[in-house]
Design an enzyme around this catalytic site. Sequence first.
Site, PDB file in Angstrom:
ATOM      1  N   HIS A 249     -13.296  -0.009  -0.051  1.00 48.07           N
ATOM      2  CA  HIS A 249     -13.260   0.173   1.397  1.00 48.07           C
ATOM      3  C   HIS A 249     -14.004  -1.016   2.004  1.00 48.07           C
ATOM      4  O   HIS A 249     -15.135  -1.312   1.596  1.00 48.07           O
ATOM      5  CB  HIS A 249     -13.920   1.485   1.809  1.00 48.07           C
ATOM      6  CG  HIS A 249     -13.341   2.682   1.115  1.00 48.07           C
ATOM      7  ND1 HIS A 249     -12.018   3.044   1.237  1.00 48.07           N
ATOM      8  CD2 HIS A 249     -13.901   3.590   0.277  1.00 48.07           C
ATOM      9  CE1 HIS A 249     -11.790   4.122   0.503  1.00 48.07           C
ATOM     10  NE2 HIS A 249     -12.910   4.465  -0.081  1.00 48.07           N
TER      11      HIS A 249
ATOM     12  N   ARG B 203      -6.180  -0.984  -2.197  1.00 48.88           N
ATOM     13  CA  ARG B 203      -5.991  -0.744  -3.624  1.00 48.88           C
ATOM     14  C   ARG B 203      -5.808  -2.052  -4.387  1.00 48.88           C
ATOM     15  O   ARG B 203      -5.048  -2.921  -3.973  1.00 48.88           O
ATOM     16  CB  ARG B 203      -4.768   0.143  -3.877  1.00 48.88           C
ATOM     17  CG  ARG B 203      -4.854   1.548  -3.291  1.00 48.88           C
ATOM     18  CD  ARG B 203      -3.706   2.394  -3.819  1.00 48.88           C
ATOM     19  NE  ARG B 203      -3.647   3.691  -3.158  1.00 48.88           N
ATOM     20  CZ  ARG B 203      -2.803   4.002  -2.191  1.00 48.88           C
ATOM     21  NH1 ARG B 203      -1.923   3.110  -1.779  1.00 48.88           N
ATOM     22  NH2 ARG B 203      -2.822   5.193  -1.649  1.00 48.88           N
TER      23      ARG B 203
END
Length: 236
Positions: A95, A189
């Site tokens: 994140h 990702r």
Amino acid sequence: MKKIVKIMPHYEPRMWGGGTRLKEEFHYDADVSPLGEVYNVVALPGHADCEVPEMNCTLSELYVQKPEWFECETKQLPVRVNILDPMEDLSIQIHPDDAFAKAYNEGRGKPEAWVILDAPKDGYIEFGHWANTKEEFMEWTRQKEWKKLLRYLSTPIDGFINIPTGTLHAIGKGVLTYNISRNADLTLRLYDYDRIDPSTHKKREIQPQEVFENVNIPDKGLSFKCFRLLLNLVVK
């Protein structure tokens, strides 16, 4: 005048979900399948937002309507709380921080922390990496040398771990976690095991370039902290 109102949980189906603990042990009455994640507190308008039936609104709406109930300085509710019960490993992800998130999609960064509620004897999480330079990180990723790049930690039950923005991470199969994080939802990702999402029949998108720009290098975080006595007192 402040009052106590009930916030309903928000349920999320996940391709890595499908376990029974959320229903059988925590008694969540969910009609989504495969259930993988329950948000006890989340307020993301139009995305994931707990209902507040007594007030006939969502939690994000209540936050705007009754700011004096919350006494927070942020435009959005600052915290979200959720429980995950994965039957398969989650994707290897990060994140980003506030600055990148705002430029990327007008979002916010998402620091988080986990408490391990339950785990198999061989349970693990992916946490951080072994690369010393950005060039090394990028090369190992492009060559798919995951065993060389990815760092794994065993998961002690009641273990607590802090996950700053930019930290590579993934919850492992069977590791039941209680998560406290920023009320935000931007995930980048790096690797998803080339899995096919049954809802789309395609591989899920990955964002390696954005991960390269945001991952912490080097990353020296190595261990869980355990506060078993404190956690036991809270439970009792």
